[in-house]
Design an enzyme around this catalytic site. Sequence first.
Site, PDB file in Angstrom:
ATOM      1  N   LYS A  47       0.839  -1.204   0.000  1.00 35.57           N
ATOM      2  CA  LYS A  47       0.000   0.000   0.000  1.00 35.57           C
ATOM      3  C   LYS A  47       0.873   1.254   0.000  1.00 35.57           C
ATOM      4  CE  LYS A  47      -3.573  -0.193   2.589  1.00 35.57           C
ATOM      5  NZ  LYS A  47      -4.988  -0.052   2.808  1.00 35.57           N
ATOM      6  N   ARG A 116      -3.439   2.986   8.679  1.00 34.46           N
ATOM      7  CA  ARG A 116      -3.715   1.670   8.070  1.00 34.46           C
ATOM      8  C   ARG A 116      -2.469   0.810   7.991  1.00 34.46           C
ATOM      9  NH1 ARG A 116      -8.372   2.494   4.274  1.00 34.46           N
ATOM     10  NH2 ARG A 116      -8.677   4.726   4.176  1.00 34.46           N
ATOM     11  N   GLY A 125      -7.893  -7.520   4.836  1.00 30.07           N
ATOM     12  CA  GLY A 125      -8.726  -7.555   6.038  1.00 30.07           C
ATOM     13  C   GLY A 125      -8.108  -8.249   7.241  1.00 30.07           C
ATOM     14  N   MET A 127      -5.321  -7.397   8.992  1.00 25.29           N
ATOM     15  CA  MET A 127      -4.759  -6.535  10.034  1.00 25.29           C
ATOM     16  C   MET A 127      -5.693  -5.345  10.260  1.00 25.29           C
ATOM     17  SD  MET A 127      -0.742  -6.725   9.234  1.00 25.29           S
ATOM     18  CE  MET A 127      -0.907  -6.419   7.505  1.00 25.29           C
ATOM     19  N   ARG A 360      -3.251  -1.611  -6.322  1.00 26.05           N
ATOM     20  CA  ARG A 360      -2.324  -2.741  -6.224  1.00 26.05           C
ATOM     21  C   ARG A 360      -2.686  -3.745  -7.321  1.00 26.05           C
ATOM     22  NH1 ARG A 360      -4.976  -4.963  -0.596  1.00 26.05           N
ATOM     23  NH2 ARG A 360      -7.061  -5.121  -1.410  1.00 26.05           N
ATOM     24  N   HIS A 480     -15.399  -9.688   1.683  1.00 26.52           N
ATOM     25  CA  HIS A 480     -14.358 -10.551   2.238  1.00 26.52           C
ATOM     26  C   HIS A 480     -14.470 -11.979   1.685  1.00 26.52           C
ATOM     27  CE1 HIS A 480     -12.794 -13.294   5.364  1.00 26.52           C
ATOM     28  NE2 HIS A 480     -11.793 -12.430   5.354  1.00 26.52           N
ATOM     29  N   SER A 814      14.097 -42.781  -7.251  1.00 22.98           N
ATOM     30  CA  SER A 814      12.931 -41.908  -7.120  1.00 22.98           C
ATOM     31  C   SER A 814      12.791 -41.581  -5.634  1.00 22.98           C
ATOM     32  CB  SER A 814      11.676 -42.614  -7.637  1.00 22.98           C
ATOM     33  OG  SER A 814      10.567 -41.786  -7.408  1.00 22.98           O
ATOM     34  N   ASN A 818       7.695 -38.600   1.044  1.00 23.16           N
ATOM     35  CA  ASN A 818       6.771 -38.753   2.178  1.00 23.16           C
ATOM     36  C   ASN A 818       7.500 -39.528   3.270  1.00 23.16           C
ATOM     37  OD1 ASN A 818       4.856 -37.681   0.443  1.00 23.16           O
ATOM     38  ND2 ASN A 818       4.081 -39.698  -0.160  1.00 23.16           N
ATOM     39  N   CYS A 881       8.644 -38.791  -6.162  1.00 26.88           N
ATOM     40  CA  CYS A 881       7.252 -39.223  -6.289  1.00 26.88           C
ATOM     41  C   CYS A 881       6.467 -39.042  -4.997  1.00 26.88           C
ATOM     42  CB  CYS A 881       7.167 -40.665  -6.787  1.00 26.88           C
ATOM     43  SG  CYS A 881       7.909 -41.840  -5.638  1.00 26.88           S
ATOM     44  N   TYR A 901      12.794 -35.673 -13.296  1.00 25.21           N
ATOM     45  CA  TYR A 901      11.333 -35.510 -13.348  1.00 25.21           C
ATOM     46  C   TYR A 901      10.741 -35.386 -11.946  1.00 25.21           C
ATOM     47  CZ  TYR A 901      10.893 -40.444 -12.020  1.00 25.21           C
ATOM     48  OH  TYR A 901      10.963 -41.624 -11.343  1.00 25.21           O
TER      49      TYR A 901
HETATM   50  C1  PEP Z   1       6.838 -41.747  -0.382  1.00 27.25           C
HETATM   51  O1  PEP Z   1       7.156 -42.300   0.670  1.00 27.25           O
HETATM   52  O2  PEP Z   1       7.107 -40.564  -0.662  1.00 27.25           O
HETATM   53  C2  PEP Z   1       6.045 -42.486  -1.380  1.00 27.25           C
HETATM   54  C3  PEP Z   1       5.770 -41.940  -2.531  1.00 27.25           C
HETATM   55  O3  PEP Z   1       5.570 -43.709  -0.997  1.00 27.25           O
HETATM   56  P1  PEP Z   1       4.266 -43.928  -0.102  1.00 27.25           P
HETATM   57  O4  PEP Z   1       3.587 -42.593   0.046  1.00 27.25           O
HETATM   58  O5  PEP Z   1       3.450 -44.921  -0.822  1.00 27.25           O
HETATM   59  O6  PEP Z   1       4.875 -44.440   1.164  1.00 27.25           O
END
Ligand code: PEP
Length: 933
Positions: A47, A116, A125, A127, A360, A480, A814, A818, A881, A901
């Site tokens: 702003k 402001r 909205g 703050m 803005r 909002h 790969s 997770n 992955c 990838y």
């Molecule tokens: C991972 O662990 O990132 C994965 C892709 O395998 P899963 O989520 O099946 O354990």
Amino acid sequence: MATSTLPETEIQEISKATPKTATKYVYFFGDGKADGHGKMKDELGGKGAGLAEMTNAGLPVPPGFTIQTEACREYMRKGGVSADVDRQMEDALRRLEKLQGQQLGKGENPLLVSVRSGAKFSMPGMMDTILNLGLNDQSVESLAKLSNNPRFAYDSYRRLIQMFGSVVLDIEKHAFEEVFDAKKKQKKAKLDTDLDAKALKEVIAEYKKVVKKHTKHDFPQDPHAQLMMARDAVFRSWQNDRAKHYRRINNIDDMLGTAVNVQAMVFGNLGDTSGTGVGFTRNPAIGTKEFYGEFLMNAQGEDVVAGIRTPVHILELEKVMPDVYNQLREITTRLEKHYRDMQDFEFTIQDGKLYMLQTRNGKRTGIAAVRVALQMVEEGLITKEEAIFRVEPNQLYDFLVPRLDEKNAKVEVLATGLPASPGAAVGQIVFTADEAVEKAGHGATKNPVILVRAETTPEDIHGMEVAAGILTSRGGMTSHAAVVTRGMGKCCVAGAGDIHVDEKKREMHAKGQVFKAGDWISLDGTTGRVIKGKLNTIPPKADDPELLKFMGWAEPFRTLRVRANADIPRDAIQARAFGAEGIGLCRTEHMFFAEDRIPHMQAMILANNEKDRRAALKKLLPMQRSDFIGVFRAMDGFAVTIRTLDPPLHEFLPRREELMVDIAILPYADTKEKKSLVERYGRFGAKGANDLKKVLPTLLRRVEELHEFNPMLGHRGCRLGITYPEITEMQARAIFEAAVAVSKDGVKVYPEVMIPLTATLKEMANQAAIVRRVADEVFKEKETKVEYLVGTMIELPRAALVADEIAKEAEFFSFGTNDLTQTTFGFSRDDVNKILPTYIAEGILKQDPFAVLDREGVGQLVKMATERGRKTRSNLKVGICGEHGGEPSSVEFCHQVGLNYVSCSPFRVLTARLAAAQAAASDKLKTEGGRTK
Ligand code: PEP
Ligand code: MG
């Protein structure tokens, strides 16, 4: 050249002697000149930078000054600002007073100001703001005389006490609202504007009592004290819960702080030649080039934004005040050209004179973002390279949002509101944000809910986040609800005036019918319709011509390939339609959960010898093979990575506790109960009630054998294939038989067999040997060969550390980020939500590391393993992955560390493609690229 180092003491002496250059905390703007400029968003906030830029461009901007973000950071660090900030602010105030020929809150023509917030990234909205500052018992009388409008003066004063009371003094809003509503009732006033000057004076007296009661002090009469207190309150509002929450979901750094803008007030509520409005230079919902916005005559800005009165379309202003309208169009067109982006602006008209309060870059839906970017290239405003940064990758999701399926459905339209944010949402009604959170649930148990409110406020943000859609009965396209949902890419119908929401009774009234919490409704955010009941939705098409044109500009930059995680042919087909270039993860266990397969899987698990296990696996073989055939066909010409069995086996069996209960009740079960037990355990060999006594304890014994305290660190991943090699054998056979079969039909097939959860070279070698042996067997039997690779997932820190070793056997890596996040942090990915909210609230973690790749820790493992792996095998193919494969900042990281990838769920493929293209383009262009955020 020789270098010498000064002794420590000497350095200290020198630094004492050299005075530190004083920080410039306060930037003035007014009279056609500003200390700052539009590029100073870091210091002045969005702003403040906009105000400086507009002032420099000679636009009619009320003068004032901006206290820069460093003062806010200082306030956060020390709990107060330095004397320098106070001094510079007083200087700027004197300069403003001189320019205006007025004094703050003093004399016959008192200066009043607005205070402001304004951070680097817009946080609509979230703050606080204080208007009419400088009014007190004396200056209100001067204002009444000067304006010849006592009602206006007292109304401004009561608004100040109310805002100041709640924002600065922390008094609950309802304490003031009760007073105001009681006065309206007493005076039989329908609207706020029905209260006359006398009544408002009485309200002021009552408000002052509220202040005294809650704070034990009088409402501050000294305008300078008011200003300092207001400034500090705005700094504090950076840390309020809703602002923190907003930053978290929008990935905004907590340490940035907000600037404070102090600006001479102009009044939109001086009578019929005054007014206020907000607008966009193009349509922010669908991107068409039209002057777009709303205004209200005789009102202040908050009346428009808060949705208290339903505003009028901005084109109507031409009829009411043609000169002002033309000037506004001319200015906003200039602003758009100047900023080379769609503008979101605020204006006020005071006694027929137009003032610009803010401009803005406007927030917009994904559909609008693409269209505006294309148009601006055609108009010569921006280049194609800039255009590709004008769309946030996550916004492309809007092209994939569902529509309502109205064919063969009974469509009873209850009301038509404003199409505030596109898409469709179907869910059960909830009336509060907390209820939305409670009902919507998380993870697998997610229930779709529609949050129904008269209007939303920033306090509702947590409920809006979990709701499938939002419906409000009041407010416009810039209310909002509308602004926030568009930012979230969530369906919203706003200002549906034909419905009445009774929040107290928790009821929605429409067309003479009453709807309660839990009732189903369907929303069409593209047309604004509210429909009774639960309609089906149809998936959208990803081949929108404008989207294709836009992606056609972005894609040539991309070097990172984008694959999809898909387990069944249907998902693979969908992924390919969204542009996936192969499958990066096919989780074979998902194929076993199907109704007709799980019995064989369970038989395999229950077998206590290899012969029985092989017999069960033989039954599974043709099923797996047919799935692989489908996936290979869908991905003709692209690689398909198939992972061997990964999850712990007990996941396929009934839960131990349930079994124990069933065994306990069996002796007392009646015929009906026994029948239901037979249904449940039929697949485990209980053909009739008499079998239950034998089958259940046998099953329990096996479940107990498989029971593990830490299954995620237990008998899973390659450990399964090593202890039961026949499983890997069967899966490899299904893969290669399918590959040979489709290749005979001319399909170009590139199977990649992926071994999960390896930690050592020997594990990898063990499994790779089985896969290669089976491949040879199949190729010999079928007299056909196909190219294939054997590789591994990197999901354990050890695997990353010894990646150079593992790469001796693995032809590709790969990253299963997770599991790698789970094992690196030692957080259980299924239970982390008990810890995470506190960690984020306390700033221990900035983001959920399971959503956004932790570059500092997990990311370093990814980088290191890639480098080490490629040292052994220079052509090692490397991908990711885990869930991070579809998250834009993680995709950017994968590009930076040179992965080949990313692989993500089909619906994130488009997002990943754009994120990868942007990452490569910014490498290439080495520019910031004018991102819209
Ligand atoms: C991972 O662990 O990132 C994965 C892709 O395998 P899963 O989520 O099946 O354990
Ligand atoms: Mg995993």
